[in-house]
Scaffold this motif. Structure first.
Motif, PDB file in Angstrom:
ATOM      1  N   UNK A   1     -32.644  -6.969  25.608  1.00  0.00           N
ATOM      2  CA  UNK A   1     -33.339  -7.349  26.837  1.00  0.00           C
ATOM      3  C   UNK A   1     -32.552  -8.408  27.597  1.00  0.00           C
ATOM      4  N   UNK A   2     -31.942  -9.327  26.866  1.00  0.00           N
ATOM      5  CA  UNK A   2     -31.122 -10.358  27.514  1.00  0.00           C
ATOM      6  C   UNK A   2     -29.955  -9.709  28.260  1.00  0.00           C
ATOM      7  N   UNK A   3     -29.310  -8.732  27.642  1.00  0.00           N
ATOM      8  CA  UNK A   3     -28.200  -8.043  28.292  1.00  0.00           C
ATOM      9  C   UNK A   3     -28.677  -7.282  29.522  1.00  0.00           C
ATOM     10  N   UNK A   4     -29.849  -6.670  29.428  1.00  0.00           N
ATOM     11  CA  UNK A   4     -30.386  -5.953  30.589  1.00  0.00           C
ATOM     12  C   UNK A   4     -30.667  -6.919  31.741  1.00  0.00           C
ATOM     13  N   UNK A   5     -31.209  -8.089  31.429  1.00  0.00           N
ATOM     14  CA  UNK A   5     -31.472  -9.083  32.468  1.00  0.00           C
ATOM     15  C   UNK A   5     -30.170  -9.547  33.107  1.00  0.00           C
TER      16      UNK A   5
ATOM     17  N   UNK B   1     -21.504 -11.200  40.528  1.00  0.00           N
ATOM     18  CA  UNK B   1     -21.260  -9.768  40.696  1.00  0.00           C
ATOM     19  C   UNK B   1     -22.536  -8.975  40.442  1.00  0.00           C
ATOM     20  N   UNK B   2     -23.231  -9.272  39.342  1.00  0.00           N
ATOM     21  CA  UNK B   2     -24.467  -8.542  39.055  1.00  0.00           C
ATOM     22  C   UNK B   2     -25.552  -8.845  40.087  1.00  0.00           C
ATOM     23  N   UNK B   3     -25.571 -10.070  40.595  1.00  0.00           N
ATOM     24  CA  UNK B   3     -26.589 -10.428  41.577  1.00  0.00           C
ATOM     25  C   UNK B   3     -26.378  -9.664  42.880  1.00  0.00           C
ATOM     26  N   UNK B   4     -25.129  -9.528  43.309  1.00  0.00           N
ATOM     27  CA  UNK B   4     -24.861  -8.833  44.556  1.00  0.00           C
ATOM     28  C   UNK B   4     -25.043  -7.324  44.436  1.00  0.00           C
TER      29      UNK B   4
ATOM     30  N   UNK C   1     -29.921 -13.920  36.081  1.00  0.00           N
ATOM     31  CA  UNK C   1     -29.581 -15.242  35.575  1.00  0.00           C
ATOM     32  C   UNK C   1     -28.715 -16.007  36.574  1.00  0.00           C
ATOM     33  N   UNK C   2     -28.917 -17.299  36.609  1.00  0.00           N
ATOM     34  CA  UNK C   2     -28.047 -18.192  37.356  1.00  0.00           C
ATOM     35  C   UNK C   2     -26.854 -18.597  36.496  1.00  0.00           C
ATOM     36  N   UNK C   3     -27.097 -18.849  35.225  1.00  0.00           N
ATOM     37  CA  UNK C   3     -26.039 -19.164  34.275  1.00  0.00           C
ATOM     38  C   UNK C   3     -26.464 -18.735  32.887  1.00  0.00           C
TER      39      UNK C   3
END
Length: 729
Positions: free
Chosen positions: A370-374, A293-296, A380-382
Motif C-alpha cells: 500500500x505504501x508503494x501504491x501511495x 514525477x509521480x505527483x505530476x 507523498x511529499x517526502x
C-alpha cells in the motif's frame, strides 16, 4: 656441436660483455647466451669460471653440474629444458636469479645455502609442495605457475614482494599473513572460493584472481581495508553474473584504479557511492524527484497548504532527532496545548505499531504494498527508509490540518528533514538531541520496543545529528536538549511562544496558559483593546548575519535598462500571484463555511445582507487571494474534480463573463471598480512576515490569524447576538 655437446668454438661465438673479473686482475667475458641449440652436454663450461650470467633456454639439458665451477655466477636461465634435479650443483656464493621454468622438476630441496637468492622462477613444473625456502632471507620474487600445488605453505616470514601461484590446485588462501612486504599477488586459474586470508597484506597493490570460483559480493570485504590496493582482476568468476557487479566492487574498494584490466573512472566511483551509500543531499534530491514525477502524473489541483501570499508560506513545524528522543511525545503535547494554532500531522509507515500507539493518531500503519501504491499515486511529499521500514509524510496529512486553518506539526528523522527541505514548504526545524548517552540507552531499554542493534544504531546517529548541526550553521532553527522531557517541552513551549509572538501574563489567582489572540493587545492599563497591527519580529541573528554578509559582498553593477526590465518582470509576477485578474474568475472557486481569510475582508457587513450578496461581495474583494481551500480541476470540465470537501468546479462559460462583471458591479459600493478591493479597517489584523534571506528559511513561524476554536467561538457569538436582537424586537 656434435650430438648436442657444446664445443669451444661455439662458446666463443656467444660470449659477450667484456669486463674485469671479480678479482679485478684481468679482462674476461662475463656473459654467455646459447638459446635453441639442442644442447645436452655442457662439460666444457667448467673452464669458464669467471662467467656471471649464463643463459641456456630452449635446449635439452639435463645436467647443470658445470655451474659448480662458476663461483661468481649471478644469473642462471635454464628454462625450457629437461632438468629434473632441483639445483643439482654446488651453490655459487652470490647467485641472485634462477629460472627453471618449463622443466621436469617434481620436488624442491632445502635452499638454505642460497642466502643471496632474490628471484626464483619455477613455472610449468610438477611441484606439489613449496618447501626449503625458509632461510632465503633475500628472496623477493617467487613464481610457481602451473604446478600441482594443493596448498600455500613454506613461505613464513619471507620478504617476498611478488608471488605468482597461477594455475595450481589451490582451494583457499592461507599462510600469507606473515608476508608483510607482499605487493603483487597472482592467484589466477585456481579453485579459490573466498578471499579470506588477504586481510593482513597491507602493502598489497595488485591482486589477480581471474578464473576462480568467487561468487559473493561480500567476499570483497576481506580486502576492503587494503588501502594500497589499486589493481584487481576478477574476470571469469561467478560473481560477474551478479547484477551491477562492477559498481558494487567499485563501491567496496573505492581505492581501485583498475578493475578487470579496465580503468575505473571517476564517474563510476561517484555512481557507486550514490547507489550504495549516497549522501543525505543525494537521497533527498532523489526522493524529491520521485515524488514530483509521480505527483505530476496525477490530476492537478490547488491545495490548502499552497502559498497564500508571496510573503507568507504555509506554516509548518518539524521536530527532528534520533529515535526515541521524545519528538513524537512533545509534538502531541504541543498540538494539545496550542490547539488553536497547531494540528498533528500523522505520517505513514510500514512498521508495526508499538504498544500504546494508535493507528491514525500516532502513525498511519500500512503494508509495504500500500505504501508503494501511495508513492506511485504521488500522495507523498517526502519518504525515507529507516531500519528497514518506510516512512512518508503524505500531502493529505498536511491538508487535513490546513483545512482547519492550523499549522501542521510533524516529527521525522534527519533523512526526512533533508528531503522536506527540497520541497516548496518552508517549515521551522527544531532539533531534539540527547546528550547523556547512558540515560538515553536506559530509556530505550526500559520501553522494551528496541533490539540491541536498534539501540546501538540510534546512539551512533546522535553524532550524525550533532555533526550536521555543527557543520551546517542555520540548518536547524533551534536545538533543544531532550535528556529531561519536562525541561525539553518547557524550552519548546517558550520557543513556540517567541515564534508566534504570544505573551504569558501573570494574573491574580494563577498563571494564564492561554494564548492572546492576534487581533487583541493589552494596553498600559491592563485592558484589552483592538490591535491596529501585530508587529512580528522579522529578523533574527541568522538573518542579520546573512544580511551583513550579503551587503558586504560586492555585487555586479547593472545598467538602468536591466534594472527597469527586472522590475517590470517582478511586478508582473507579483500582480499575477496576488490575484490582480478579472474578478469574474472568482466564480470558479467554492469556499468553505469557515475561512481564515475573513480577517482580510471588512467586518462592517450588516445583518440585512443575504448570503448570496455577502459571498459575492467577499469574492469581489479578495479575488484569487481568497481561502486556498478551493480546488481547481484539470480533469474533465463536465465532470469536475472532487476537492476533498464535496465541492465541485463548474465549467467556465465564457459568455457569462460579461454578465458576471455586471452583476459584481451592482453589488459593489459606489466609486469602486471591479479591480479595486475594499479598504481594510484599522481594527483588522494583518500579519506580514517577510521571508528570511535565502531559500527554504523564514525569520518567524507565520501565525494562524484565526484558529479552529476561535472561528467556532466567533460564529457562536454572532449567532447569540442575532438571537438577542430578535428577542428585543
Amino acid at each position: 656441436m656434435e650430438d648436442g655437446e657444446l664445443t669451444k668454438h661455439e662458446v666463443s661465438k656467444h660470449l659477450s660483455s667484456l669486463g674485469r673479473s671479480a678479482t679485478g686482475l684481468q679482462h674476461v667475458y662475463l656473459s654467455l647466451s646459447i638459446p635453441k641449440k639442442s644442447l645436452k652436454n655442457l662439460s666444457i663450461l667448467s673452464k669458464y669460471i669467471h662467467l656471471q650470467k649464463l643463459e641456456l633456454p630452449n635446449n635439452q639439458i639435463k645436467d647443470l653440474s658445470c655451474v659448480s665451477h662458476m663461483p661468481y655466477l649471478l644469473t642462471l636461465d635454464a628454462s625450457h629444458n629437461e632438468i629434473s634435479d632441483f639445483f643439482g650443483f654446488q651453490p655459487p656464493k652470490n647467485l641472485k636469479e634462477v629460472n627453471f621454468s618449463h622443466n621436469h622438476i617434481s620436488s624442491m630441496k632445502d635452499l638454505s645455502a642460497y642466502t643471496s637468492l632474490r628471484k626464483l622462477v619455477l613455472d610449468y613444473n610438477f611441484i606439489s609442495e613449496i618447501r626449503g625456502l625458509e632461510n632465503c632471507s633475500s628472496l623477493t620474487h617467487l613464481s610457481m605457475e602451473h604446478n600441482k600445488i594443493l596448498r600455500i605453505s613454506g613461505l613464513k616470514n619471507l620478504k617476498l614482494r611478488q608471488l605468482c601461484l597461477k594455475g595450481n590446485l589451490l582451494r583457499k588462501i592461507e599462510n600469507l599473513q606473515t608476508l608483510q612486504s607482499l605487493q603483487i599477488l597472482d592467484l589466477s586459474s585456481n579453485r579459490i572460493q573466498s578471499m579470506s586470508g588477504l586481510q593482513d597484506l597491507h602493502l598489497l597493490g595488485s591482486l589477480n584472481l581471474e578464473s576462480n570460483m568467487i561468487g559473493e559480493i561480500k567476499e570483497y570485504t576481506y580486502v576492503q581495508h587494503l588501502l594500497l590496493l589499486r589493481e584487481l582482476n576478477l574476470k571469469r568468476n561467478p560473481i560477474q553474473e551478479q547484477p551491477d557487479y562492477r559498481r558494487a566492487v567499485t563501491f567496496i574498494l573505492n581505492q581501485l584504479s583498475v578493475l578487470d584490466e579496465k580503468p575505473v573512472t571517476v564517474e563510476e566511483k561517484v555512481s557507486a557511492v550514490n547507489k550504495y551509500d549516497p549522501s543525505l543531499e543525494t537521497v533527498a534530491a532523489r526522493d524529491h524527484m520521485t515524488q514530483i514525477v509521480y505527483q505530476y502524473m496525477q490530476p492537478q489541483r490547488i491545495f490548502d497548504s499552497t502559498l497564500p501570499s508571496l510573503d507568507t508560506p504555509y506554516p509548518m513545524l518539524v521536530l527532528t532527532g534520533p529515535q526515541a528522543c521524545g519528538k513524537r511525545e512533545l509534538a502531541h503535547r504541543l498540538c494539545h496545548e496550542y490547539s488553536d494554532y497547531f494540528g498533528y500531522g500523522a505520517c505513514h509507515t510500514t512498521r508495526g505499531p508499538y504498544f500504546g500507539e494508535e493507528d491514525g493518531c500516532d502513525y498511519h500503519f500500512v503494508q509495504e504494498e500500500e505504501f508503494e501504491n501511495m508513492t506511485r499515486m504521488g500522495q507523498f511529499v517526502q519518504t525515507m527508509q529507516y531500519d528497514g521500514n518506510w516512512y512518508g509524510l503524505s500531502r493529505e496529512a498536511i491538508e487535513r490540518v490546513a483545512r482547519e486553518g492550523l499549522a501542521c506539526c510533524v516529527h521525522m528523522e534527519l533523512e526526512g528533514v533533508f528531503s522536506l527541505k527540497t520541497s516548496h514548504f518552508e517549515p521551522r526545524y527544531i532539533l531534539l538531541i540527547p546528550t547523556k548517552t547512558e540515560s538515553y540507552v536506559s530509556h530505550m531499554k526500559a520501553r522494551g520496543f528496541y533490539t540491541n542493534d536498534q539501540i546501538n544504531k540510534a546512539v551512533s546517529r546522535i553524532d550524525l545529528y550533532a555533526k550536521t548541526n555543527r557543520e551546517r550553521p542555520g540548518f536547524f532553527d533551534s536545538v533543544i536538549l531532550s535528556d529531561n522531557r519536562k525541561e525539553a517541552y518547557s524550552a519548546l513551549r517558550q520557543l513556540i511562544k517567541e515564534y508566534l509572538g504570544l505573551e504569558e501574563q501573570e494574573k491574580e489567582g494563577g498563571r494564564s496558559t492561554g494564548v492572546t489572540p492576534q487581533n487583541i493587545i493589552t494596553d498600559e492599563g491592563g485592558n484589552s483593546t483592538p490591535a491596529r497591527k501585530l508587529e512580528a519580529n522579522t529578523t533574527d541573528a541568522y538573518s542579520q548575519n546573512y544580511h551583513s554578509k550579503v551587503h558586504a559582498r560586492p555585487l555586479p553593477q547593472k545598467s538602468s535598462a536591466e534594472l527597469a526590465s527586472i522590475h517590470r518582470r517582478q511586478q508582473m509576477v507579483r500582480d499575477a500571484l496576488v490575484g490582480k485578474i478579472p474578478r469574474a474568475y472568482t466564480q470558479l472557486f467554492k469556499r468553505y463555511a469557515h475561512t481564515t481569510s475573513s480577517l482580510l475582508t471588512p467586518h462592517s457587513h450588516t445583518a440585512g445582507h443575504n448570503e448570496d450578496s455577502s459571498s459575492e461581495e467577499s469574492s469581489a474583494s479578495s479575488g484569487l487571494s481568497m481561502n486556498s481551500s478551493a480546488v481547481l480541476s484539470v480533469g474533465s470540465p463536465a465532470d469536475g474534480l472532487d476537492a476533498g470537501s464535496g465541492s465541485k468546479v463548474e465549467p467556465l462559460d465564457v459568455s457569462l463573463l460579461g454578465q458576471n462583471l455586471e452583476k459584481l458591479k451592482d453589488h459593489m459600493e459606489p466609486g469602486l471598480s471591479p479591480d479595486s478591493s475594499h479598504s481594510i479597517p484599522e481594527q483588522a489584523t494583518v500579519v506580514s512576515s517577510p521571508g528570511r534571506p535565502g531559500s527554504k528559511t523564514k525569520p518567524i513561524l507565520p501565525p494562524i490569524p484565526l484558529g479552529r476554536k476561535s472561528a467556532e467561538a466567533a460564529s457562536k457569538q454572532q449567532l447569540t447576538g442575532q438571537a438577542g436582537q430578535g428577542d428585543e424586537g
